[in-house]
Design a protein around this motif. Sequence first.
Motif, PDB file in Angstrom:
ATOM      1  N   GLU A 345      10.471  -8.719  -0.029  1.00  0.00           N
ATOM      2  CA  GLU A 345      10.992  -7.632   0.768  1.00  0.00           C
ATOM      3  C   GLU A 345       9.865  -6.934   1.523  1.00  0.00           C
ATOM      4  O   GLU A 345       8.795  -6.657   0.969  1.00  0.00           O
ATOM      5  CB  GLU A 345      11.717  -6.624  -0.139  1.00  0.00           C
ATOM      6  CG  GLU A 345      12.934  -7.207  -0.837  1.00  0.00           C
ATOM      7  CD  GLU A 345      13.586  -6.199  -1.756  1.00  0.00           C
ATOM      8  OE1 GLU A 345      13.050  -5.080  -1.850  1.00  0.00           O
ATOM      9  OE2 GLU A 345      14.614  -6.526  -2.356  1.00  0.00           O
ATOM     10  N   ASP A 347       8.271  -3.705   3.332  1.00  0.00           N
ATOM     11  CA  ASP A 347       8.393  -2.253   3.234  1.00  0.00           C
ATOM     12  C   ASP A 347       8.756  -1.681   4.583  1.00  0.00           C
ATOM     13  O   ASP A 347       8.178  -2.005   5.615  1.00  0.00           O
ATOM     14  CB  ASP A 347       7.061  -1.644   2.769  1.00  0.00           C
ATOM     15  CG  ASP A 347       6.751  -2.034   1.339  1.00  0.00           C
ATOM     16  OD1 ASP A 347       7.718  -2.298   0.602  1.00  0.00           O
ATOM     17  OD2 ASP A 347       5.561  -2.096   0.969  1.00  0.00           O
ATOM     18  N   THR A 348       9.740  -0.815   4.646  1.00  0.00           N
ATOM     19  CA  THR A 348      10.119  -0.133   5.872  1.00  0.00           C
ATOM     20  C   THR A 348      10.140   1.353   5.624  1.00  0.00           C
ATOM     21  O   THR A 348      10.240   1.829   4.487  1.00  0.00           O
ATOM     22  CB  THR A 348      11.521  -0.578   6.325  1.00  0.00           C
ATOM     23  OG1 THR A 348      12.451  -0.221   5.305  1.00  0.00           O
ATOM     24  CG2 THR A 348      11.586  -2.055   6.582  1.00  0.00           C
ATOM     25  N   GLY A 351      13.095   2.692   3.747  1.00  0.00           N
ATOM     26  CA  GLY A 351      13.368   2.129   2.444  1.00  0.00           C
ATOM     27  C   GLY A 351      14.486   1.107   2.500  1.00  0.00           C
ATOM     28  O   GLY A 351      15.121   0.875   3.529  1.00  0.00           O
ATOM     29  N   VAL A 352      14.742   0.463   1.382  1.00  0.00           N
ATOM     30  CA  VAL A 352      15.786  -0.551   1.305  1.00  0.00           C
ATOM     31  C   VAL A 352      17.142   0.137   1.253  1.00  0.00           C
ATOM     32  O   VAL A 352      17.367   1.005   0.403  1.00  0.00           O
ATOM     33  CB  VAL A 352      15.596  -1.436   0.056  1.00  0.00           C
ATOM     34  CG1 VAL A 352      16.722  -2.446  -0.049  1.00  0.00           C
ATOM     35  CG2 VAL A 352      14.247  -2.127   0.093  1.00  0.00           C
ATOM     36  N   GLU A 354      20.864   1.022   0.286  1.00  0.00           N
ATOM     37  CA  GLU A 354      21.604   0.736  -0.928  1.00  0.00           C
ATOM     38  C   GLU A 354      22.797   1.672  -1.035  1.00  0.00           C
ATOM     39  O   GLU A 354      22.861   2.734  -0.413  1.00  0.00           O
ATOM     40  CB  GLU A 354      20.715   0.867  -2.168  1.00  0.00           C
ATOM     41  CG  GLU A 354      20.136   2.248  -2.373  1.00  0.00           C
ATOM     42  CD  GLU A 354      19.236   2.340  -3.598  1.00  0.00           C
ATOM     43  OE1 GLU A 354      19.250   3.402  -4.242  1.00  0.00           O
ATOM     44  OE2 GLU A 354      18.531   1.345  -3.898  1.00  0.00           O
ATOM     45  N   THR A 429      22.684  -3.763  -2.683  1.00  0.00           N
ATOM     46  CA  THR A 429      21.569  -3.879  -1.748  1.00  0.00           C
ATOM     47  C   THR A 429      21.852  -5.044  -0.809  1.00  0.00           C
ATOM     48  O   THR A 429      22.795  -5.827  -1.049  1.00  0.00           O
ATOM     49  CB  THR A 429      20.248  -4.103  -2.497  1.00  0.00           C
ATOM     50  OG1 THR A 429      20.272  -5.401  -3.104  1.00  0.00           O
ATOM     51  CG2 THR A 429      20.031  -3.040  -3.579  1.00  0.00           C
ATOM     52  N   ASP A 431      20.451  -7.758  -0.628  1.00  0.00           N
ATOM     53  CA  ASP A 431      20.226  -9.058  -1.266  1.00  0.00           C
ATOM     54  C   ASP A 431      20.962  -9.242  -2.579  1.00  0.00           C
ATOM     55  O   ASP A 431      20.984 -10.345  -3.110  1.00  0.00           O
ATOM     56  CB  ASP A 431      18.720  -9.255  -1.515  1.00  0.00           C
ATOM     57  CG  ASP A 431      17.926  -9.261  -0.235  1.00  0.00           C
ATOM     58  OD1 ASP A 431      18.427  -9.813   0.756  1.00  0.00           O
ATOM     59  OD2 ASP A 431      16.817  -8.696  -0.220  1.00  0.00           O
TER      60      ASP A 431
END
Length: 639
Positions: A345, A347-348, A351-352, A354, A429, A431
């Motif tokens: 993953e 990093d952005t 954030g991921v 969810e 999420t 994924d």
Amino acid sequence: MRLSSLLIVSLTFLAAAGLSLVAAGFAVTGVERSTEIAVRRTLDETRNDWAEVTADGLQVILNGTAPDEATRFTALSVVGGTVDAARIIDLIQIAPTADLAPPRFSVEILRNDSGISIIGLIPTGTDRAAIVEQLSGLVREERVTDLLETASYSTPAGWIDAMGYAVSALRYLPRAKISVVSGLVTITAISDSREEKQALEKTLTRAAPPGLRLSIDISAPRPVITPFTLRYHIDEAGGSFDACSAESEASRDRILAAAQLAGQTNTPSCVIGMGVPSPNWARAAELSIASLAQLGAGSVTIANADITLVATVDTSPELFDQVIGELEAALPKVFALHAVLPEPEADTQGGVPEFTATLSPEGLVQLRGRLSDETLRHLVDSYAKARFGSESVYTATRVVNDLPINWSVRVLTGLEALSLLQRGALLVTPDNVILRGMSHQEEATAEIAKLLSAKLGEAESYALDISYEEPPEPEDKPVEPEVCEAELASIQEAGKIAFEPGSATIASQSRDTMDAIAEILERCGDMRLEIQGHTDSQGREEMNQNLSQARAQSVLNELRTRRVPTSSYAAKGYGETNPIADNGTEEGREQNRRITFHLIRLEQGPEQESTLDAAAAEKAEDLSPTETPDTTEQELPGQ
């Protein structure tokens, strides 16, 4: 002179005639005696000594009672060999023929999708037309095949109750065979599930008359598993199944053996059912589990003929390609493999993305995280309120852009899976879909795995961590029948049910005992119980029998006045037939005068003996609450 000569001659002739008559008499008597002796000796030697012989001149008169016609004919033949048959006078009687034993009345009823057939032998007292009419009420009249035969004998005890129960029980059983004999009904049937089987057994037991013996054998066929699912995952703790399906015991054993080789850490179970997509299901499962074990971690899901293998992000690409290539080559042709190697993953700043949902033990739900638009937010809120209750849902989601296209499906499917738990947490999420929690259903993990596999698709990954806990006992759960029986006996050890001397009236000092018994029976729920009355041996046997029946009925009536459900109870008097102590002493007689509560258990098979005494298996006579036998005769019965 001439006159004197004539007189002498005449006297001489008369004397000669007299002597001739005397000689003839002696000769006849001799013939009769010798004939009678010869015939008697012949009858004795041939074991026909039941016959009486009288000789009358040349005639031989035979008297007596022969046991049957064949024996009579034999006796005549034997005597005919000794004297001329023309001399025999036959006065022999034949013993009346004893009544033939009644036949064994039995009926077998078969019901399936084609209709109902009934075959067997019934007594004339059975209302055949009413039975056929009742069966016609379950299916169309033309689909009832009547093959009954009737015999002119009296109706045996227990037959009417058994026949009536069998016909009425058939309305609960669309596929069944019911066999009926006097006092016993044997039911063999098929149900669609274990739950339906348990419900049927309870319903049939409650509907049975108390004096009727039952043998119930209801089988539940293998369930249809849709989709046919297997899910196995390996992590740092080892391997375990989320769901396992197999079409046979042999297939199950092969799958579980493969799991053991892959590092299975708990005791696995595998549901055997119908719906397998291929006879090579076990082979595909073995290969898939072994390939996952080579990768070291990840999950493999087989839904029907689709296999999804998801490795962990740190899996070596070279190893992944090698294992997947070998698996694709080895799998049976009907199975399609989709392999996923997640990318690390990135990093952005945001954030991921969810979405989370939590379900508390009290049933409260909180929804948080990201949704793609207002329509989805309204849909998720409405769906959650429909699943968990409008007063139990708190929504704190926000709308963001650039979420995966299948985000709504993942969120709604996750909420549906969460609703199958008593408490838990859902994390969605891009994924993965992760569900953790607890359920009171042992098969919850397998059911949720099948749900996610069917709705998310073969390319989606999910993780389950579902624990099982025994459901709490309901506060009003009935006490087990065996425990009730023991408690009833224990109460009477402390305070016996006593009666007024020589009557069926319960003594006033036993009211507290009756109250305690009623309280226990209210907690016991549905069970078949026989209230048995017993006396000592004083007085006449018939009076003791009537008194014991009246006392048992009085106890049953007292329970009814205390609002105890008694539809499955029976009152039965046994008189002096079952003593538990010596009737020769006052102490022993006191012990023999008693009321007992006997649990009527189900028969395990038609060949087994009843758990009751033979006398107890007969149905108790119906007595109304006001009917009691007359016990006011001069001779005092057992009190």
